[in-house]
Design a protein around this motif. Structure first.
Motif, mmCIF file in Angstrom:
data_model
loop_
_atom_site.group_PDB
_atom_site.id
_atom_site.type_symbol
_atom_site.label_atom_id
_atom_site.label_comp_id
_atom_site.label_asym_id
_atom_site.label_seq_id
_atom_site.Cartn_x
_atom_site.Cartn_y
_atom_site.Cartn_z
ATOM 1 N N LEU A 149 9.754 111.295 23.444
ATOM 2 C CA LEU A 149 9.068 112.570 23.590
ATOM 3 C C LEU A 149 7.914 112.655 22.606
ATOM 4 C CD1 LEU A 149 12.096 115.052 23.758
ATOM 5 C CD2 LEU A 149 10.822 114.078 25.666
ATOM 6 N N TYR A 150 6.807 113.263 23.056
ATOM 7 C CA TYR A 150 5.713 113.549 22.121
ATOM 8 C C TYR A 150 5.463 115.058 22.094
ATOM 9 C CZ TYR A 150 2.508 113.746 26.215
ATOM 10 O OH TYR A 150 1.880 114.052 27.403
ATOM 11 N N ALA A 151 4.928 115.535 21.001
ATOM 12 C CA ALA A 151 4.671 116.963 20.821
ATOM 13 C C ALA A 151 3.452 117.379 21.628
ATOM 14 C CB ALA A 151 4.453 117.281 19.348
ATOM 15 N N ASP A 152 3.582 118.438 22.396
ATOM 16 C CA ASP A 152 2.481 118.956 23.200
ATOM 17 C C ASP A 152 1.505 119.704 22.291
ATOM 18 O OD1 ASP A 152 5.242 119.234 24.179
ATOM 19 O OD2 ASP A 152 4.360 119.601 26.143
ATOM 20 N N LEU A 153 0.312 119.190 22.170
ATOM 21 C CA LEU A 153 -0.726 119.873 21.404
ATOM 22 C C LEU A 153 -1.740 120.478 22.361
ATOM 23 C CD1 LEU A 153 -1.277 117.317 18.510
ATOM 24 C CD2 LEU A 153 0.035 119.438 18.457
ATOM 25 N N PRO A 154 -2.241 121.689 22.073
ATOM 26 C CA PRO A 154 -2.090 122.439 20.818
ATOM 27 C C PRO A 154 -0.864 123.352 20.769
ATOM 28 C CG PRO A 154 -3.629 123.567 22.234
ATOM 29 C CD PRO A 154 -3.231 122.314 22.979
ATOM 30 N N TYR A 155 -0.043 123.388 21.814
ATOM 31 C CA TYR A 155 1.068 124.334 21.872
ATOM 32 C C TYR A 155 2.021 124.185 20.686
ATOM 33 C CZ TYR A 155 -0.488 124.790 26.710
ATOM 34 O OH TYR A 155 -1.237 124.986 27.834
ATOM 35 N N ALA A 156 2.375 122.943 20.359
ATOM 36 C CA ALA A 156 3.357 122.724 19.301
ATOM 37 C C ALA A 156 2.882 123.281 17.971
ATOM 38 C CB ALA A 156 3.651 121.235 19.167
ATOM 39 N N ALA A 157 1.596 123.126 17.684
ATOM 40 C CA ALA A 157 1.071 123.529 16.380
ATOM 41 C C ALA A 157 1.136 125.034 16.160
ATOM 42 C CB ALA A 157 -0.362 123.039 16.224
ATOM 43 N N SER A 158 1.186 125.805 17.246
ATOM 44 C CA SER A 158 1.223 127.253 17.098
ATOM 45 C C SER A 158 2.630 127.828 17.246
ATOM 46 C CB SER A 158 0.294 127.908 18.130
ATOM 47 O OG SER A 158 0.729 127.635 19.448
ATOM 48 N N HIS A 159 3.634 126.963 17.423
ATOM 49 C CA HIS A 159 5.004 127.436 17.563
ATOM 50 C C HIS A 159 5.585 127.714 16.180
ATOM 51 C CE1 HIS A 159 9.158 127.772 18.808
ATOM 52 N NE2 HIS A 159 8.779 127.694 20.058
ATOM 53 N N PRO A 160 6.245 128.859 15.984
ATOM 54 C CA PRO A 160 6.760 129.203 14.661
ATOM 55 C C PRO A 160 7.673 128.141 14.045
ATOM 56 C CG PRO A 160 6.897 131.098 16.108
ATOM 57 C CD PRO A 160 6.500 129.934 16.971
ATOM 58 N N ALA A 161 8.413 127.396 14.882
ATOM 59 C CA ALA A 161 9.348 126.413 14.341
ATOM 60 C C ALA A 161 8.691 125.076 14.032
ATOM 61 C CB ALA A 161 10.504 126.192 15.332
#
Length: 213
Positions: A149-161
């Motif tokens: 799995l890879y982190a979805d950017l930019p969504y991941a960067a704005s997630h509180p966790a």
């Protein structure tokens, strides 16, 4: 984790044309010809359609023209990165027919190209289309030698966790696949790609990126 251009082929599954490049551009450039970027929603709408709100916001009055422009942009990006590209013929979410499935993606994963390869798929953070793609790939994960799995950017960067010690475990469990709660979000007017939660104020991610208060 995937250190060089030597080794088995790598398929990066990108829901839309920009997702894989925004999230893994550095890795793709390092892999070069070893990598193939596979865009799931890479097709144009079937027949004349009214433009979606997103297409209008991006300056497109014709959905087919928007699809062509994004495909050309993807071609240029892949050429610069030195990677191959595959665009599946599925239209983007606003133009899907009711009850649409991801059969084309399942067929690709079951083809002769994937066995022995490493498949990277988005974690499904913050976007329904991404969560659907993640689920389809993980359902067929035994067809690949390894699925990551890879982190979805930019969504991941704005997630509180995101950025917390628990983030990796949450991603693996699929618990970052949707925005928490029912809080409304807006995008930073300064264009830093950070989202503002509930009150519309600048969160910590936004403050780091654009210095807003």
């Amino acid at each position: 984790m995937i250190p060089s251009t030597a080794g088995p082929p790598v398929f990066v599954i990108s829901p839309h044309y920009d997702d894989g490049v925004l999230s893994l551009g550095g890795l793709l450039a390092g892999l070069g010809a070893r990598a193939t970027l596979v865009t799931v929603f890479g097709g144009a709408p079937a027949g004349p359609r009214e433009p979606s709100a997103w297409d209008l916001r991006c300056g497109f009055a014709d959905p087919a023209r928007a699809a062509r422009a994004r495909a050309l942009e993807d071609e240029r990006a892949c050429r610069l990165l030195g990677v191959a590209r595959i665009a599946l013929p599925l239209p983007d979410n606003p133009y899907e027919e009711p009850g649409a499935t991801l059969d084309e993606l399942s067929a690709f994963l079951g083809s002769g190209s994937v066995p022995g390869a490493t498949v990277l798929v988005c974690a499904g953070i913050g976007n329904e289309d991404h969560a659907r793609v993640r689920a389809a790939v993980l359902h067929r994960r035994r067809t690949a030698a390894e699925t990551l799995l890879y982190a979805d950017l930019p969504y991941a960067a704005s997630h509180p966790a995101w950025g917390t010690p628990e983030a990796g475990a949450l991603v693996a469990a699929g618990l970052l696949a949707a925005d928490p709660g029912a809080r409304a979000t807006t995008w930073c007017p300064r264009g830093c790609w950070a989202r503002h939660w509930s009150s519309g104020g600048h969160g910590p991610t936004c403050r780091r990126r654009c210095g807003s208060r």
